[in-house]
Design a protein around this motif. Structure first.
Motif, short mmCIF file in Angstrom:
data_model
loop_
_atom_site.label_atom_id
_atom_site.label_comp_id
_atom_site.label_asym_id
_atom_site.label_seq_id
_atom_site.Cartn_x
_atom_site.Cartn_y
_atom_site.Cartn_z
N TYR A 175 0.82 -1.21 0.00
CA TYR A 175 0.00 0.00 0.00
C TYR A 175 0.86 1.27 0.00
O TYR A 175 0.52 2.26 -0.65
N ALA A 176 1.99 1.24 0.71
CA ALA A 176 2.89 2.40 0.72
C ALA A 176 3.47 2.65 -0.67
O ALA A 176 3.62 3.81 -1.09
N LEU A 177 3.78 1.58 -1.37
CA LEU A 177 4.29 1.71 -2.74
C LEU A 177 3.21 2.27 -3.66
O LEU A 177 3.47 3.17 -4.48
N LEU A 178 1.98 1.79 -3.51
CA LEU A 178 0.87 2.33 -4.30
C LEU A 178 0.65 3.81 -4.00
O LEU A 178 0.41 4.61 -4.91
N ALA A 179 0.73 4.18 -2.72
CA ALA A 179 0.53 5.59 -2.36
C ALA A 179 1.55 6.49 -3.05
O ALA A 179 1.21 7.57 -3.55
N LYS A 180 2.81 6.06 -3.08
CA LYS A 180 3.84 6.82 -3.78
C LYS A 180 3.52 6.95 -5.26
O LYS A 180 3.66 8.02 -5.86
N MET A 181 3.09 5.87 -5.86
CA MET A 181 2.76 5.88 -7.29
C MET A 181 1.60 6.82 -7.56
O MET A 181 1.65 7.65 -8.49
N TYR A 182 0.55 6.72 -6.76
CA TYR A 182 -0.65 7.54 -7.00
C TYR A 182 -0.38 9.02 -6.76
O TYR A 182 -0.90 9.88 -7.47
N LEU A 183 0.45 9.34 -5.76
CA LEU A 183 0.74 10.74 -5.47
C LEU A 183 1.48 11.39 -6.64
O LEU A 183 1.31 12.57 -6.92
N ASN A 184 2.29 10.59 -7.35
CA ASN A 184 3.07 11.10 -8.48
C ASN A 184 2.46 10.73 -9.83
O ASN A 184 3.08 10.96 -10.87
N ALA A 185 1.25 10.18 -9.82
CA ALA A 185 0.67 9.65 -11.06
C ALA A 185 0.49 10.71 -12.13
O ALA A 185 0.67 10.43 -13.33
N GLU A 186 0.15 11.92 -11.75
CA GLU A 186 -0.05 12.96 -12.75
C GLU A 186 1.25 13.23 -13.50
O GLU A 186 1.23 13.47 -14.72
N TYR A 187 2.36 13.19 -12.81
CA TYR A 187 3.66 13.36 -13.46
C TYR A 187 4.04 12.14 -14.28
O TYR A 187 4.52 12.25 -15.41
N TYR A 188 3.80 10.95 -13.74
CA TYR A 188 4.19 9.73 -14.44
C TYR A 188 3.32 9.44 -15.66
O TYR A 188 3.81 8.94 -16.68
N THR A 189 2.02 9.70 -15.56
CA THR A 189 1.08 9.23 -16.59
C THR A 189 0.25 10.33 -17.22
O THR A 189 -0.41 10.09 -18.23
N GLY A 190 0.20 11.52 -16.62
CA GLY A 190 -0.66 12.58 -17.12
C GLY A 190 -2.04 12.58 -16.51
O GLY A 190 -2.85 13.48 -16.77
N THR A 191 -2.35 11.61 -15.64
CA THR A 191 -3.66 11.51 -15.01
C THR A 191 -3.51 11.53 -13.50
O THR A 191 -2.79 10.70 -12.92
N ALA A 192 -4.17 12.47 -12.83
CA ALA A 192 -4.10 12.58 -11.38
C ALA A 192 -4.84 11.41 -10.72
O ALA A 192 -5.90 10.98 -11.18
N ARG A 193 -4.29 10.91 -9.60
CA ARG A 193 -4.89 9.78 -8.88
C ARG A 193 -4.90 10.07 -7.38
O ARG A 193 -4.60 9.20 -6.56
N TYR A 194 -5.27 11.28 -6.99
CA TYR A 194 -5.14 11.67 -5.60
C TYR A 194 -6.13 10.94 -4.68
O TYR A 194 -5.79 10.63 -3.53
N ASN A 195 -7.33 10.66 -5.15
CA ASN A 195 -8.25 9.88 -4.33
C ASN A 195 -7.72 8.47 -4.09
O ASN A 195 -7.88 7.91 -3.00
N ASP A 196 -7.08 7.90 -5.11
CA ASP A 196 -6.47 6.58 -4.93
C ASP A 196 -5.32 6.64 -3.94
O ASP A 196 -5.10 5.69 -3.17
N CYS A 197 -4.58 7.74 -3.95
CA CYS A 197 -3.50 7.92 -2.97
C CYS A 197 -4.06 7.91 -1.56
O CYS A 197 -3.54 7.25 -0.66
N VAL A 198 -5.14 8.65 -1.34
CA VAL A 198 -5.77 8.71 -0.03
C VAL A 198 -6.24 7.31 0.40
O VAL A 198 -6.04 6.90 1.55
N ALA A 199 -6.84 6.57 -0.51
CA ALA A 199 -7.31 5.22 -0.18
C ALA A 199 -6.16 4.31 0.22
O ALA A 199 -6.28 3.52 1.18
N ALA A 200 -5.03 4.39 -0.49
CA ALA A 200 -3.88 3.57 -0.14
C ALA A 200 -3.32 3.97 1.22
O ALA A 200 -2.96 3.12 2.04
N CYS A 201 -3.26 5.28 1.48
CA CYS A 201 -2.79 5.75 2.79
C CYS A 201 -3.72 5.28 3.90
O CYS A 201 -3.26 4.86 4.98
N ASP A 202 -5.02 5.33 3.65
CA ASP A 202 -5.99 4.90 4.66
C ASP A 202 -5.83 3.42 5.00
O ASP A 202 -6.04 3.01 6.14
N SER A 203 -5.44 2.62 4.03
CA SER A 203 -5.24 1.19 4.29
C SER A 203 -4.10 0.97 5.28
O SER A 203 -4.10 -0.02 6.02
#
Length: 572
Positions: free
Chosen positions: A211-239
């Protein structure tokens, strides 16, 4: 010996044999080993050994010396290394022949290859239906996913190779596709990963590592892929935040924050490490591996070895730093701190709260011995290696004593007598040059190791405070708040465990960035943060480069030679 020994890190030779002139009556093959959960754990060592290898040296250099967090200049020719290029990391003028870009690529490729091998061999043992087999294989895949994430973050478009023994050329996979593959692979392992923490899983990848690895990916997703994933980051952090209702992980209190990184750290001394790399200077604990964890070698001023009990910090034959010590000899022996590394004033400026315990990770200004007496240095007033090589008085060669004083600025000097040479990234060879820059001792010199410069400090990769700050940032960037937590409340929770100053009443992205600078110093995340916050193209120290192509490193020449299907990154 480290307080916990995790794996048998011996040669992984299941199924191998060699004629030696005597009858072989037993051998380890997939048919006889491993046959239970403990044996699976023991056989899983090589990927972890590979991950441990270069994380705290080569990877740290790439992630940190390329930012305003740290600088490693030459001092009198010492540490000027054009083949590796500490100066190139600072200036952002690296190329595909740079030694660090090559060593990090090779290291991460080794981690991936070692994991593919382990998965291939262990996959043929025991029935696939066994829960412990599923769990251990999933754990190893998360190790491989971490390596792929690091490689994607550093190099952008990278080859994907998950089949052991397949040596066909691999093309660069676009970063967005690597991201999607990683996300899918991590999620596929979640049902099988352990939810245990503490000593049982220390240094091993559990569900919260994923989950920590996913949170890092989602927080930077807009830079990596062009699509923001901030809600997914929050969900991974909540886990992670939900793990055991706070039983698994919690913020370290202010009173023991610094000790969390000491050489005596481990699963029983801290509550924040979600995934850490255990280091041990003893070859007995980790046979066949080095680990290259010797921060103090680079971070301590070279005259501080005796004070910090640094290996070699006893009188010897190199310099004579301490006045009045009751030892024979004239100075530190050759394994003393070499002291080339410091921070820059622009980064140290984030540490302006006098009530913040995190200030204690820095050595600044006048230095004192443990008993409170001034730490005095014996040298000469002038001369090439004296206090000030530009000094021209008649007593330049006379004995001179001064209290060690670390100064904040790192600058080139114009008088050639000092040995400074800006073209060679050189500050000079006198004491003025060697004492430039505040030093970081977050990973305190290992006073428990009397034999070499390797340290016993375990190093966190994912930490609970980081998760709280990630969730705060994601909410501030537009994610929906959850669990009654706001961006402000999350940041204030971290600050309450670090400073006695009043809680903040408001929050901006810049203030979150500043807090991350204070909290995550020296933990390999600053380059990642600077890129996400749009600060990586800024000017600091001697660096003026603003080319956005330099957000990723070039594919090394050695990789292009070995894999002709690869193409070079843009701008190189």
């Amino acid at each position: 010996m480290k307080k916990i020994t995790l794996y048998i890190l011996a040669a992984f030779v299941l199924g191998a044999c060699q004629k030696v002139g005597v009858a072989v009556t037993t051998e380890l093959t997939p048919q006889v080993f491993p046959q239970n959960n403990q044996q699976f754990i023991e056989a899983s060592g090589p990927p972890y050994a590979a991950l441990r290898g270069n994380f705290s040296l080569d990877y740290w250099f790439m992630q940190t010396l390329s930012t305003d967090e740290a600088i490693l200049p030459a001092r009198g020719g010492n540490w000027y290394d054009p083949s590796n290029g500490y100066n190139n990391l600072h200036y952002h003028n690296w190329g595909p022949a740079n030694g660090w870009t090559n060593s990090c690529w090779s290291w991460l490729s080794t981690v991936i290859g070692a994991t593919n091998q382990a998965l291939s061999i262990l996959g043929t043992t025991e029935p696939d239906s066994l829960s412990y087999k599923k769990s251990n294989l999933a754990e190893l895949k998360i190790v491989r996913d971490m390596a792929y994430f690091f490689q994607m973050d550093l190099y952008g478009n990278i080859p994907l190779d998950t089949t052991y023994g397949d040596f066909t050329p691999k093309v660069n996979t676009p970063r967005a596709q690597v991201f999607a593959w990683l996300e899918g692979d991590i999620k596929a392992q979640l049902p099988y990963l352990s939810t245990a923490a503490g000593t049982l899983m220390y240094g091993r990848a559990n569900k919260y590592t994923a989950y920590a690895l996913l949170a890092k990916m989602y927080l930077n997703a807009e830079y990596y892929t062009g699509t923001a994933r901030y809600n997914d980051c929050v969900a991974a952090c909540d886990s992670i935040i939900d793990a055991g209702n706070g039983v698994q992980y919690a913020l370290q209190p202010r009173s023991t924050y610094l000790q969390m990184f000491y050489p005596t750290n481990g699963p029983t001394t801290q509550t924040e490490f979600i995934f850490a790399i255990p280091y041990d200077p003893s070859a007995i604990a980790y046979p066949g591996t080095n680990g290259f964890m010797y921060h103090a070698r680079y971070d301590l001023d070279r005259t501080l070895g005796i004070k910090y009990g640094y290996a070699g910090g006893t009188p010897g034959s190199v310099v004579d730093p301490i006045v009045g010590q009751a030892y024979p000899g004239t100075g530190l022996i050759a394994t003393s701190p070499s002291g080339p590394e410091s921070t820059l004033p622009s980064f140290y400026a984030y540490f302006s709260d006098t009530n913040d315990i995190r200030n204690g990770q820095w050595l600044t200004g006048l230095q004192y011995n443990k008993d409170g007496t001034p730490l005095m240095v014996k040298t000469t007033k002038g001369g090439a290696q004296g206090y000030d090589a530009t000094y021209t008085g008649t007593d330049a060669g006379a004995t001179y004593y001064y209290q060690l004083n670390l100064t904040p600025d790192v600058y080139f000097r114009t008088n050639p007598a000092s040995g400074a040479n800006p073209a060679l990234f050189d500050l000079g060879n006198d004491h003025i040059a060697w004492n430039m820059g505040y030093r970081n001792i977050k990973f305190l010199a290992d006073y428990t190791n009397p034999s070499n410069r390797n340290q016993n400090n375990d190093v966190p990769v994912f930490r609970y405070a980081d998760v709280l700050l990630e969730k705060a940032e994601a909410i501030l960037r537009g994610a929906t708040p959850t669990q009654g937590q706001t961006a402000l409340s999350l940041v204030n929770a971290v600050r309450a465990a670090r400073t006695t100053s009043a809680a903040w009443g408001s929050l901006t992205l810049d203030s979150v960035y500043n807090e991350r600078c204070r909290e995550m110093t020296w933990e390999t995340w600053h380059r990642n943060d600077m890129i996400r916050f749009g600060k990586y193209e800024g000017a600091w120290g001697f660096k003026t480069d603003a080319d956005p192509n330099h957000r990723i490193y070039p594919i090394p020449n050695t990789a292009l030679l070995l894999d002709p299907a690869l193409t070079q990154n843009p701008g190189y």
